[in-house]
Design a protein around this motif. Structure first.
Motif, short mmCIF file in Angstrom:
data_model
loop_
_atom_site.label_atom_id
_atom_site.label_comp_id
_atom_site.label_asym_id
_atom_site.label_seq_id
_atom_site.Cartn_x
_atom_site.Cartn_y
_atom_site.Cartn_z
N MET A 85 0.84 -1.20 0.00
CA MET A 85 0.00 0.00 0.00
C MET A 85 0.87 1.25 0.00
O MET A 85 0.60 2.22 -0.73
CB MET A 85 -0.92 0.01 1.22
N LEU A 86 1.94 1.24 0.78
CA LEU A 86 2.83 2.41 0.83
C LEU A 86 3.56 2.62 -0.50
O LEU A 86 3.90 3.75 -0.85
CB LEU A 86 3.84 2.25 1.97
N GLU A 87 3.78 1.54 -1.22
CA GLU A 87 4.41 1.67 -2.54
C GLU A 87 3.48 2.46 -3.48
O GLU A 87 3.94 3.32 -4.24
CB GLU A 87 4.69 0.28 -3.12
N ILE A 88 2.18 2.20 -3.38
CA ILE A 88 1.21 2.95 -4.18
C ILE A 88 1.20 4.41 -3.73
O ILE A 88 1.13 5.34 -4.55
CB ILE A 88 -0.19 2.33 -4.06
N ALA A 89 1.28 4.62 -2.41
CA ALA A 89 1.31 5.99 -1.88
C ALA A 89 2.52 6.76 -2.44
O ALA A 89 2.41 7.93 -2.81
CB ALA A 89 1.36 5.97 -0.35
N SER A 90 3.67 6.09 -2.51
CA SER A 90 4.87 6.73 -3.06
C SER A 90 4.68 7.06 -4.53
O SER A 90 5.11 8.13 -5.00
CB SER A 90 6.08 5.80 -2.88
#
Length: 283
Positions: A85-90
């Motif tokens: 999920m944090l990869e998408i946020a980045s």
């Protein structure tokens, strides 16, 4: 109890990583749906130019990215259990040219930050899933600086959130679902007035307030609603995965009939309701 919480956290991490591709696919619709709540969180926190802000349960990045876009010399740390999920946020941050963010995979019950590290904390729709909500509130209070602000959002009662109950109601009607233990993580765990406020009070926070925020899930069609919910809603996917094809078809038909009745003009725009809770730390 700690071992039990650890098991829940591991399960949640696995689930959110598994569903990250669905959230990426539907990010535009979901972020539009959740924006009124994010806007209220940002309004209450009133981020200042140099603020260092912690965004907890960031998912695909909001409201942390909006907060970061309003800071000058400040910075936002986006945190989540699920690295996917944090990869998408980045990716979302890069697309919007927001550079003043960092991401950190971590557990809210064991925040890897020193005491008094942050001027403000945002957390949109995370609390009801935290295994130990009181410990989460204490950790947030610990890393907040004196004079710091915190704003979080949880879902209101089921009767005000047809976007959930439409499909889950049909599932529960047609399938025997395992009993959920009282107080277990779930969508409506914090729906009663005062639940999160009491957690904040016990954590030593003050100036606590609650406000109800309405939203609309603009699906336009029942097809979009069905496809969205069967891509991003973990309880829905988990239940349907155990259904035979006939049962699944019956559930789908009932959901479509329900939507046809409620949205006779064919324009599926579904009401929602959330509670935004604000508090401050003065010691």
């Amino acid at each position: 109890m700690e071992q039990e919480f650890e098991i829940i956290r591991d399960q949640q991490k696995e689930v959110w990583n598994k569903f990250s591709s669905g959230w990426k696919k539907w990010d535009d619709l979901m972020m539009d749906f959740l924006q009124p709540v994010g806007d209220e969180i940002v309004r209450l926190l009133n981020p200042q130019n140099n603020d260092i802000v912690l965004d907890i349960a960031s998912g695909t990045g909001e409201p942390g990215l909006t907060i970061a876009s309003r800071l000058g010399a400040g910075k936002v740390i986006l945190t989540d259990l699920a690295e996917d999920m944090l990869e998408i946020a980045s990716e979302n941050a890069a697309r919007r040219n927001i550079g003043n963010i960092d991401t950190r995979v971590c557990d809210v019950s064991k925040l890897p930050f020193a005491d008094h590290s942050f001027d403000a904390i945002s957390c949109r729709f995370g609390f009801m899933f935290f295994p130990d909500m009181q410990l989460a509130a204490k950790e947030m209070a610990r890393v907040l600086r004196p004079g710091g602000r915190i704003a979080t959002a949880v879902w209101d009662i089921p009767e005000k959130n047809f976007w959930v109950t439409a499909i889950m109601g049909a599932i529960n009607k047609n399938m025997e679902q395992p009993a959920v233990p009282p107080g277990a993580p779930g969508m409506f765990r914090c729906a009663q007035t005062g639940v999160v406020s009491d957690l904040f009070l016990k954590a030593g926070l003050t100036d606590i307030s609650e406000v109800e925020i309405a939203g609309k899930m603009n699906c336009k069609t029942t097809d979009v609603y069905w496809n969205l919910m069967t891509d991003v809603a973990a309880p829905v996917v988990a239940a349907l995965s155990k259904a035979d094809e006939a049962t699944k078809a019956k559930i789908k038909a009932e959901v479509y009939d329900l939507m046809d009745q409620k949205y006779a003009d064919g324009n599926v725009v579904i009401d929602s309701s959330a509670i935004v809770i604000y508090a401050e730390k003065w010691s």
